[in-house]
Design an enzyme around this catalytic site. Structure first.
Site, PDB file in Angstrom:
ATOM      1  N   ASP A   9       0.784  -1.253   0.000  1.00 50.91           N
ATOM      2  CA  ASP A   9       0.000   0.000   0.000  1.00 50.91           C
ATOM      3  C   ASP A   9       0.815   1.302   0.000  1.00 50.91           C
ATOM      4  O   ASP A   9       0.473   2.243   0.732  1.00 50.91           O
ATOM      5  CB  ASP A   9      -0.961   0.023   1.208  1.00 50.91           C
ATOM      6  CG  ASP A   9      -1.986  -1.114   1.179  1.00 50.91           C
ATOM      7  OD1 ASP A   9      -1.958  -1.923   0.239  1.00 50.91           O
ATOM      8  OD2 ASP A   9      -2.816  -1.187   2.112  1.00 50.91           O
ATOM      9  N   LYS A 110      -7.027  -5.106  -2.738  1.00 45.23           N
ATOM     10  CA  LYS A 110      -7.826  -5.495  -1.569  1.00 45.23           C
ATOM     11  C   LYS A 110      -8.721  -4.338  -1.146  1.00 45.23           C
ATOM     12  O   LYS A 110      -8.465  -3.187  -1.512  1.00 45.23           O
ATOM     13  CB  LYS A 110      -6.917  -5.907  -0.415  1.00 45.23           C
ATOM     14  CG  LYS A 110      -6.083  -4.749   0.089  1.00 45.23           C
ATOM     15  CD  LYS A 110      -5.193  -5.173   1.221  1.00 45.23           C
ATOM     16  CE  LYS A 110      -4.366  -4.027   1.726  1.00 45.23           C
ATOM     17  NZ  LYS A 110      -5.159  -2.900   2.254  1.00 45.23           N
ATOM     18  N   CYS A 155      -2.111  -2.698   7.761  1.00 43.73           N
ATOM     19  CA  CYS A 155      -1.979  -3.668   6.674  1.00 43.73           C
ATOM     20  C   CYS A 155      -0.707  -4.506   6.758  1.00 43.73           C
ATOM     21  O   CYS A 155      -0.722  -5.687   6.414  1.00 43.73           O
ATOM     22  CB  CYS A 155      -2.112  -2.967   5.335  1.00 43.73           C
ATOM     23  SG  CYS A 155      -3.809  -2.374   5.125  1.00 43.73           S
TER      24      CYS A 155
END
Ligand code: VGL
Ligand code: ZN
Length: 208
Positions: A9, A110, A155
């Site tokens: 990310d 995701k 995450c």
């Protein structure tokens, strides 16, 4: 291919100037880029993930009537209400412009289901649906994953813990990660919890 680098990310919204900016996010870019080059040079796999929300995502305070940064509940699960972030096909969900994108072999998405948040890059938070990450790694016979990116306390942490649960050797490269730290000790606690559950916490200089 013996190992995979998992670049979590590193998107504009999580970096300086973004809607959910993580302090010091851009400091990890040189560390991450040199690891990407190292993994490429050794013939290993480079996977990058994207938080990839529809604009109707219910983790957004704006869609749920919650207050940003506060804890609520979403479909029976504890849920932090976030500012709108990483909306599909917006500049906020693009990779950071300085991230070395040429050597990324595969991008895993995701957070696409509006009804559930998804911190781990393996499963959504309710563990109802799987991403394709496990299949990609298994298909290539990869047993070790090295995690860098954002955010240490969300995450990165949940990806590492799920990786352990599924049976991978998991390394988190501490100087390649930064945390949200809604509470100042969140990243430190995340590191402790990962260690306790068998994640190896290392520094980028330890990687050959
Ligand atoms: C993340 C909060 C909300 C992360 C994603 O990538 O760590 N954090 N969505
Ligand atoms: Zn998100």
């Amino acid at each position: 291919m013996k190992r995979a680098l998992l670049v979590v990310d590193i998107q504009n919204d999580f970096c300086e100037g973004g809607s959910l900016a993580v302090t010091g996010a851009s400091e990890i870019i040189p560390v991450v880029n040199s690891l990407i080059q190292k993994f490429k040079a050794s013939g290993d796999l480079v996977v990058a993930t994207k938080d990839w929300h529809p604009k109707t995502h219910k983790s957004f305070a704006s869609n749920s009537g919650g207050t940003v940064g506060e804890l609520g509940e979403l479909e029976g699960l504890p849920q932090v209400w976030w500012p709108d972030h990483c909306v599909q096909n917006t500049s906020g969900s693009d990779f950071h412009p300085k991230l070395q994108k040429d050597y990324i072999d595969v991008v895993v998405y995701k957070g696409t289901n509006p009804d559930v948040d998804s911190y781990s890059t393996f499963f959504d938070n309710a563990k109802r649906e799987k991403t394709n990450l496990d299949d990609i790694l298994k298909e290539k016979g990869i047993k070790s994953i090295y995690i860098v990116g954002l955010a240490t306390d969300y995450c990165v942490k949940f990806s590492a813990l799920d990786g352990i649960d599924i049976g991978y050797d998991v390394y988190v490269v501490e100087d390649g990660c930064r945390g949200v730290n809604l509470s100042p000790t969140d990243s430190r606690n995340a590191i402790k919890e990962m260690k306790l559950k068998g994640v190896k916490i290392i520094e980028s200089i330890d990687i050959q």
